[in-house]
Motif scaffolding. Sequence first.
Motif, short mmCIF file in Angstrom:
data_model
loop_
_atom_site.label_atom_id
_atom_site.label_comp_id
_atom_site.label_asym_id
_atom_site.label_seq_id
_atom_site.Cartn_x
_atom_site.Cartn_y
_atom_site.Cartn_z
N UNK A 90 0.83 -1.21 0.00
CA UNK A 90 0.00 0.00 0.00
C UNK A 90 0.87 1.26 0.00
N UNK A 91 0.35 2.32 -0.58
CA UNK A 91 1.07 3.58 -0.64
C UNK A 91 2.04 3.67 -1.81
N UNK A 92 1.96 2.73 -2.75
CA UNK A 92 2.82 2.77 -3.92
C UNK A 92 4.24 2.29 -3.67
N UNK A 93 4.44 1.55 -2.59
CA UNK A 93 5.78 1.03 -2.29
C UNK A 93 6.03 -0.22 -3.13
N UNK A 94 7.18 -0.26 -3.76
CA UNK A 94 7.57 -1.38 -4.62
C UNK A 94 8.81 -2.04 -4.01
N UNK A 95 8.76 -3.36 -3.89
CA UNK A 95 9.87 -4.12 -3.32
C UNK A 95 10.33 -5.13 -4.36
N UNK A 96 11.59 -5.00 -4.77
CA UNK A 96 12.12 -5.85 -5.83
C UNK A 96 13.31 -6.66 -5.30
N UNK A 97 13.17 -8.00 -5.27
CA UNK A 97 14.33 -8.81 -4.90
C UNK A 97 15.37 -8.76 -6.02
N UNK A 113 16.51 -9.23 4.19
CA UNK A 113 15.14 -9.59 4.56
C UNK A 113 14.79 -9.12 5.97
N UNK A 114 15.67 -9.35 6.94
CA UNK A 114 15.33 -8.94 8.30
C UNK A 114 15.20 -7.42 8.42
N UNK A 115 15.98 -6.68 7.64
CA UNK A 115 15.86 -5.23 7.64
C UNK A 115 14.58 -4.78 6.94
N UNK A 116 14.20 -5.53 5.90
CA UNK A 116 12.98 -5.21 5.17
C UNK A 116 11.77 -5.34 6.09
N UNK A 117 11.71 -6.40 6.88
CA UNK A 117 10.57 -6.56 7.78
C UNK A 117 10.53 -5.43 8.81
N UNK A 118 11.70 -5.00 9.29
CA UNK A 118 11.76 -3.86 10.22
C UNK A 118 11.27 -2.58 9.55
N UNK A 119 11.70 -2.34 8.30
CA UNK A 119 11.27 -1.15 7.56
C UNK A 119 9.75 -1.17 7.37
N UNK A 120 9.22 -2.31 6.96
CA UNK A 120 7.77 -2.41 6.76
C UNK A 120 7.03 -2.11 8.05
N UNK A 132 7.94 -0.15 10.47
CA UNK A 132 7.94 1.31 10.72
C UNK A 132 6.92 2.02 9.84
N UNK A 133 6.58 1.41 8.70
CA UNK A 133 5.58 1.97 7.80
C UNK A 133 4.17 1.47 8.12
N UNK A 134 4.05 0.66 9.18
CA UNK A 134 2.75 0.11 9.56
C UNK A 134 2.31 -1.03 8.67
N UNK A 135 3.28 -1.73 8.04
CA UNK A 135 2.97 -2.83 7.12
C UNK A 135 3.67 -4.11 7.57
N UNK A 136 3.24 -5.23 6.98
CA UNK A 136 3.90 -6.51 7.19
C UNK A 136 4.10 -7.17 5.83
N UNK A 137 4.83 -8.27 5.80
CA UNK A 137 5.00 -9.01 4.54
C UNK A 137 3.66 -9.47 3.99
N UNK A 138 2.68 -9.69 4.85
CA UNK A 138 1.35 -10.13 4.41
C UNK A 138 0.63 -9.05 3.60
N UNK A 139 1.05 -7.80 3.73
CA UNK A 139 0.42 -6.70 2.99
C UNK A 139 0.91 -6.61 1.54
#
Length: 89
Positions: free
Chosen positions: A8-15, A60-67, A69-76
């Motif tokens: 949500x919010x237009x965030x794009x995550x590219x491995x 990955x562990x930093x990504x989950x922390x970042x999400x 802080x944005x009020x998101x999880x990997x499930x989003x």
Amino acid sequence: MGRYFLAPGGIRIQPVDVVPSNAHWVFVRMIAPGVRPGEVWYLVTQGGAAVGRLPGYYQLHELTDLLETLGLTLADLREGGGETETGTA
């Protein structure tokens, strides 16, 4: 275009596969000089700009922390692309 996920919010995550033959290698080495070829990192952008720290790459562990802080999880996240990017910038 490689595989990516949208939040949500237009965030794009590219491995991205980090190898010496691509630009991702240069950027990730700015953050983690000990990175090893073949590691997968996640490039996080919003509207084409890096999210969080520059240049926007996370493990990955930093990504989950970042999400978090944005009020998101990997499930989003929802899938938005095809193959995993290998070796291109």
